[in-house]
Design a protein around this motif. Structure first.
Motif, PDB file in Angstrom:
ATOM      1  N   VAL A 205     -11.886  44.573   1.635  1.00  0.00           N
ATOM      2  CA  VAL A 205     -12.437  44.633   2.983  1.00  0.00           C
ATOM      3  C   VAL A 205     -11.585  43.794   3.930  1.00  0.00           C
ATOM      4  O   VAL A 205     -11.427  42.584   3.748  1.00  0.00           O
ATOM      5  CB  VAL A 205     -13.900  44.142   3.011  1.00  0.00           C
ATOM      6  CG1 VAL A 205     -14.429  44.143   4.448  1.00  0.00           C
ATOM      7  CG2 VAL A 205     -14.768  45.028   2.133  1.00  0.00           C
ATOM      8  N   LEU A 206     -11.033  44.452   4.929  1.00  0.00           N
ATOM      9  CA  LEU A 206     -10.251  43.783   5.964  1.00  0.00           C
ATOM     10  C   LEU A 206     -11.023  43.836   7.268  1.00  0.00           C
ATOM     11  O   LEU A 206     -11.470  44.912   7.679  1.00  0.00           O
ATOM     12  CB  LEU A 206      -8.888  44.459   6.136  1.00  0.00           C
ATOM     13  CG  LEU A 206      -7.993  44.512   4.893  1.00  0.00           C
ATOM     14  CD1 LEU A 206      -6.751  45.350   5.167  1.00  0.00           C
ATOM     15  CD2 LEU A 206      -7.598  43.112   4.456  1.00  0.00           C
ATOM     16  N   GLN A 207     -11.190  42.703   7.899  1.00  0.00           N
ATOM     17  CA  GLN A 207     -11.868  42.644   9.197  1.00  0.00           C
ATOM     18  C   GLN A 207     -10.826  42.544  10.296  1.00  0.00           C
ATOM     19  O   GLN A 207      -9.904  41.724  10.229  1.00  0.00           O
ATOM     20  CB  GLN A 207     -12.816  41.445   9.270  1.00  0.00           C
ATOM     21  CG  GLN A 207     -13.551  41.324  10.592  1.00  0.00           C
ATOM     22  CD  GLN A 207     -14.593  40.218  10.584  1.00  0.00           C
ATOM     23  OE1 GLN A 207     -15.142  39.890   9.540  1.00  0.00           O
ATOM     24  NE2 GLN A 207     -14.857  39.639  11.741  1.00  0.00           N
ATOM     25  N   GLU A 223      -8.134  40.134   8.696  1.00  0.00           N
ATOM     26  CA  GLU A 223      -8.448  39.053   7.769  1.00  0.00           C
ATOM     27  C   GLU A 223      -9.113  39.648   6.532  1.00  0.00           C
ATOM     28  O   GLU A 223     -10.066  40.428   6.649  1.00  0.00           O
ATOM     29  CB  GLU A 223      -9.396  38.052   8.430  1.00  0.00           C
ATOM     30  CG  GLU A 223      -9.911  36.963   7.496  1.00  0.00           C
ATOM     31  CD  GLU A 223     -11.023  36.138   8.112  1.00  0.00           C
ATOM     32  OE1 GLU A 223     -11.440  35.150   7.488  1.00  0.00           O
ATOM     33  OE2 GLU A 223     -11.489  36.502   9.215  1.00  0.00           O
ATOM     34  N   LEU A 224      -8.592  39.324   5.361  1.00  0.00           N
ATOM     35  CA  LEU A 224      -9.205  39.763   4.113  1.00  0.00           C
ATOM     36  C   LEU A 224     -10.453  38.933   3.878  1.00  0.00           C
ATOM     37  O   LEU A 224     -10.388  37.703   3.833  1.00  0.00           O
ATOM     38  CB  LEU A 224      -8.226  39.599   2.953  1.00  0.00           C
ATOM     39  CG  LEU A 224      -8.723  40.007   1.562  1.00  0.00           C
ATOM     40  CD1 LEU A 224      -9.017  41.505   1.510  1.00  0.00           C
ATOM     41  CD2 LEU A 224      -7.683  39.632   0.495  1.00  0.00           C
ATOM     42  N   VAL A 225     -11.599  39.602   3.753  1.00  0.00           N
ATOM     43  CA  VAL A 225     -12.850  38.869   3.586  1.00  0.00           C
ATOM     44  C   VAL A 225     -13.411  39.140   2.195  1.00  0.00           C
ATOM     45  O   VAL A 225     -13.237  40.242   1.649  1.00  0.00           O
ATOM     46  CB  VAL A 225     -13.881  39.264   4.663  1.00  0.00           C
ATOM     47  CG1 VAL A 225     -13.345  38.972   6.049  1.00  0.00           C
ATOM     48  CG2 VAL A 225     -14.260  40.732   4.556  1.00  0.00           C
ATOM     49  N   ARG A 229     -19.274  38.968   1.339  1.00  0.00           N
ATOM     50  CA  ARG A 229     -19.609  38.719   2.740  1.00  0.00           C
ATOM     51  C   ARG A 229     -19.948  39.999   3.487  1.00  0.00           C
ATOM     52  O   ARG A 229     -20.723  39.985   4.443  1.00  0.00           O
ATOM     53  CB  ARG A 229     -18.451  38.003   3.440  1.00  0.00           C
ATOM     54  CG  ARG A 229     -18.498  36.487   3.281  1.00  0.00           C
ATOM     55  CD  ARG A 229     -17.323  35.817   3.962  1.00  0.00           C
ATOM     56  NE  ARG A 229     -17.084  36.268   5.331  1.00  0.00           N
ATOM     57  CZ  ARG A 229     -15.997  35.953   6.029  1.00  0.00           C
ATOM     58  NH1 ARG A 229     -15.051  35.192   5.483  1.00  0.00           N
ATOM     59  NH2 ARG A 229     -15.852  36.386   7.258  1.00  0.00           N
ATOM     60  N   GLN A 230     -19.330  41.109   3.079  1.00  0.00           N
ATOM     61  CA  GLN A 230     -19.573  42.399   3.742  1.00  0.00           C
ATOM     62  C   GLN A 230     -19.765  43.486   2.679  1.00  0.00           C
ATOM     63  O   GLN A 230     -18.999  44.451   2.612  1.00  0.00           O
ATOM     64  CB  GLN A 230     -18.410  42.750   4.671  1.00  0.00           C
ATOM     65  CG  GLN A 230     -18.232  41.825   5.851  1.00  0.00           C
ATOM     66  CD  GLN A 230     -19.375  41.943   6.857  1.00  0.00           C
ATOM     67  OE1 GLN A 230     -20.141  42.908   6.850  1.00  0.00           O
ATOM     68  NE2 GLN A 230     -19.498  40.952   7.729  1.00  0.00           N
ATOM     69  N   PRO A 231     -20.772  43.349   1.820  1.00  0.00           N
ATOM     70  CA  PRO A 231     -20.934  44.321   0.723  1.00  0.00           C
ATOM     71  C   PRO A 231     -21.156  45.741   1.218  1.00  0.00           C
ATOM     72  O   PRO A 231     -20.664  46.701   0.604  1.00  0.00           O
ATOM     73  CB  PRO A 231     -22.153  43.790  -0.038  1.00  0.00           C
ATOM     74  CG  PRO A 231     -22.902  42.953   0.951  1.00  0.00           C
ATOM     75  CD  PRO A 231     -21.844  42.333   1.818  1.00  0.00           C
ATOM     76  N   ALA A 232     -21.876  45.907   2.333  1.00  0.00           N
ATOM     77  CA  ALA A 232     -22.162  47.252   2.828  1.00  0.00           C
ATOM     78  C   ALA A 232     -20.882  47.966   3.264  1.00  0.00           C
ATOM     79  O   ALA A 232     -20.748  49.183   3.081  1.00  0.00           O
ATOM     80  CB  ALA A 232     -23.147  47.188   3.989  1.00  0.00           C
ATOM     81  N   VAL A 233     -19.937  47.210   3.817  1.00  0.00           N
ATOM     82  CA  VAL A 233     -18.686  47.815   4.282  1.00  0.00           C
ATOM     83  C   VAL A 233     -17.857  48.300   3.096  1.00  0.00           C
ATOM     84  O   VAL A 233     -17.334  49.422   3.099  1.00  0.00           O
ATOM     85  CB  VAL A 233     -17.891  46.813   5.132  1.00  0.00           C
ATOM     86  CG1 VAL A 233     -16.503  47.370   5.470  1.00  0.00           C
ATOM     87  CG2 VAL A 233     -18.646  46.482   6.411  1.00  0.00           C
TER      88      VAL A 233
END
Length: 294
Positions: A205-207, A223-225, A229-233
């Motif tokens: 996941v990249l924000q 930013e690699l997260v 932190r963002q399981p749904a994404v």
């Protein structure tokens, strides 16, 4: 060390891949229509445009002459014709590309939305200009502001945010464009490796930390997260790639609605320019696609 041919070597995706491959000790054969733009390659060749009828044969000729072990295409316009050539056996060099059916759908943003919606993958409200009488009608159906963009285009090219009060001449629009609900929340660019076999997909996941045009456009930074932190994404990105029957690297754009739920904006059936921010993606893809030595 492997000999890896990268198309579009002077473009953002090609540069990102070339840098990673060279750092891993591979020999990079760069191919590009632009003979002068700098690119991180070991050797370089000029090729005809993706729309040229001889593009596939020209690329195969270069792959044979340079003894390429693997071809990684990065130019969106060449994917449909190359995917079909690979599937039909007309391009036998190992190539990092999805099946042609998935590539064709991902290549058209309207077809992408239709296919994902049919699989109950959350997408913005959308339509074609011909489905609305006027701009005000589109606002009533999709909300305001809204997004107007080409159905077939690369990156953020041609994307517009249309606000209330705009003097847009709706009658001049044709159905080469798609109209979408504008999701105002945080934008993400998750990247997925969909294995060709039975393995589990790997998602990173990249924000996006900034957008070139402010509210829309290509990312100015990512930013690699952590996935927690963002399981749904991450889950949505993998579901999206699976729904379109894509394999290999898949680049997805996801944005949050005002209520915090994610929707898929578009899909690229290839590596994205942000791949260097998730270097393990390339490692997984190479393990999957490089010919195995007995």
């Amino acid at each position: 060390m492997k000999r890896i041919l990268v198309t579009g070597c002077a473009g953002p995706v090609g540069v990102a891949l070339g840098q990673q491959l060279l750092a891993q000790g591979h020999y990079v054969i760069g191919v590009d229509i632009n003979a002068k733009a700098p690119a991180p390659v070991s050797e370089r060749h000029r090729i005809v445009s993706a729309s040229h009828p001889g593009m596939v044969q020209a690329l195969y000729s270069i792959a044979c002459r340079t003894r390429a072990d693997l071809v990684i295409p990065t130019v969106s316009e060449e994917l449909p014709v190359l995917a079909r050539a690979v599937a039909d056996g007309e391009f036998p060099t190992p190539t990092v590309i999805s099946p042609p059916e998935g590539v064709d759908v991902a290549n058209d943003k309207f077809f992408t939305m239709m296919a994902l919606a049919s699989k109950r993958i959350p997408v913005p409200l959308f339509g074609l200009p011909s489905e609305f009488v006027c701009l005000e009608d589109a606002f009533r159906e999709l909300g305001a502001p809204l997004i107007l963009k080409p159905r077939v285009s690369r990156g953020g090219r041609g994307v517009q945010v249309i606000d209330p009060g705009s003097r847009l001449d709706w009658a001049s629009l044709d159905d080469s464009l798609i109209v979408q609900e504008f999701a105002p929340g945080t934008e993400f660019a998750p990247v997925v490796h969909m294995p060709r076999g039975t393995g589990e997909p790997r998602t990173f996941v990249l924000q996006k930390t900034g957008l070139k045009e402010g509210r829309v456009g290509n990312a100015t930074g990512v930013e690699l997260v952590p996935s927690w932190r963002q399981p749904a994404v991450g889950v949505l990105a993998a579901r999206t790639a699976a729904a379109l029957c894509l394999t290999g690297p898949v680049d997805v754009d996801i944005r949050m609605r005002a209520n915090g739920t994610p929707v898929v904006l578009e899909v690229n059936a290839r590596f994205g320019a942000n791949s260097r921010s998730a270097p393990r993606l390339l490692e997984h893809v190479l393990c999957d696609f490089l010919p195995k030595v007995p």
